[in-house]
Design a protein around this motif. Structure first.
Motif, PDB file in Angstrom:
ATOM      1  N   ASP A   1      -0.401   7.043   1.298  1.00 19.58           N
ATOM      2  CA  ASP A   1      -1.379   7.512   1.873  1.00 19.58           C
ATOM      3  C   ASP A   1      -2.416   7.052   2.206  1.00 19.58           C
ATOM      4  O   ASP A   1      -3.162   6.856   3.020  1.00 19.58           O
ATOM      5  N   ARG A   2      -2.232   5.247   1.373  1.00 23.97           N
ATOM      6  CA  ARG A   2      -2.627   4.606   1.795  1.00 23.97           C
ATOM      7  C   ARG A   2      -2.761   4.127   3.525  1.00 23.97           C
ATOM      8  O   ARG A   2      -4.320   3.636   4.214  1.00 23.97           O
TER       9      ARG A   2
ATOM     10  N   ARG B   1      -4.664   6.871   5.666  1.00 24.16           N
ATOM     11  CA  ARG B   1      -5.697   6.962   5.878  1.00 24.16           C
ATOM     12  C   ARG B   1      -5.635   5.984   6.656  1.00 24.16           C
ATOM     13  O   ARG B   1      -7.272   6.284   7.751  1.00 24.16           O
TER      14      ARG B   1
ATOM     15  N   PRO C   1       0.491  -1.087  -0.350  1.00 25.58           N
ATOM     16  CA  PRO C   1       0.027   0.135  -0.319  1.00 25.58           C
ATOM     17  C   PRO C   1       0.958   1.461   0.134  1.00 25.58           C
ATOM     18  O   PRO C   1       1.889   1.611   0.627  1.00 25.58           O
ATOM     19  N   SER C   2       0.561   2.138  -0.127  1.00 28.54           N
ATOM     20  CA  SER C   2       0.967   3.723  -0.803  1.00 28.54           C
ATOM     21  C   SER C   2       0.915   4.226   0.669  1.00 28.54           C
ATOM     22  O   SER C   2       0.102   4.067   1.639  1.00 28.54           O
TER      23      SER C   2
END
Length: 93
Positions: free
Chosen positions: A10-11, A14, A7-8
Motif C-alpha cells: 500500500d505504501r 501511494r 515498505p508495504s
C-alpha cells in the motif's frame, strides 16, 4: 515488536501515485514556461538521458557553452605575443 524496513504494498502504491502526480505537475509547469524542462532531483532520468549522459555536447545537439579551452601551444603563442607587446611598450618609454 520489531519494525520492518521494507515498505508495504500500500505504501509503495501511494509513493508511485505521488511520483506520477509530480511528473504531471512538472509537465504542466514546463508547458506554462514555454517548454522549459523542470525536473526535481527525485525524478529518474529518461531512457535518452541515460544514452547521452556521457556524450560530448556536440553529439547531444546542444551548443557548447561555458569555459573555453586553449591548447598549450596556443597559450604559449599568446604569452609570447603579450611579452613582445610589453617589450615594445617598455622600449618606447
Amino acid at each position: 515488536m520489531p519494525t520492518s524496513h521494507t515498505p508495504s504494498v500500500d505504501r509503495l502504491k501511494r509513493a508511485l501515485h505521488i511520483l506520477e502526480q509530480i511528473q504531471e505537475l512538472e509537465a504542466e509547469v514546463a508547458s506554462l514556461l514555454g517548454g522549459q524542462a523542470v525536473r526535481s532531483e527525485a525524478a529518474a532520468p529518461t531512457a535518452t538521458e541515460h544514452k547521452t549522459a556521457g556524450a560530448p555536447a556536440a553529439k547531444r545537439g546542444k551548443k557548447r557553452g561555458g569555459k573555453r579551452f586553449v591548447s598549450p601551444e596556443a597559450r604559449a603563442k599568446m604569452a609570447a605575443a603579450q611579452s613582445a607587446r610589453w617589450a615594445r611598450f617598455r622600449k618606447s618609454k
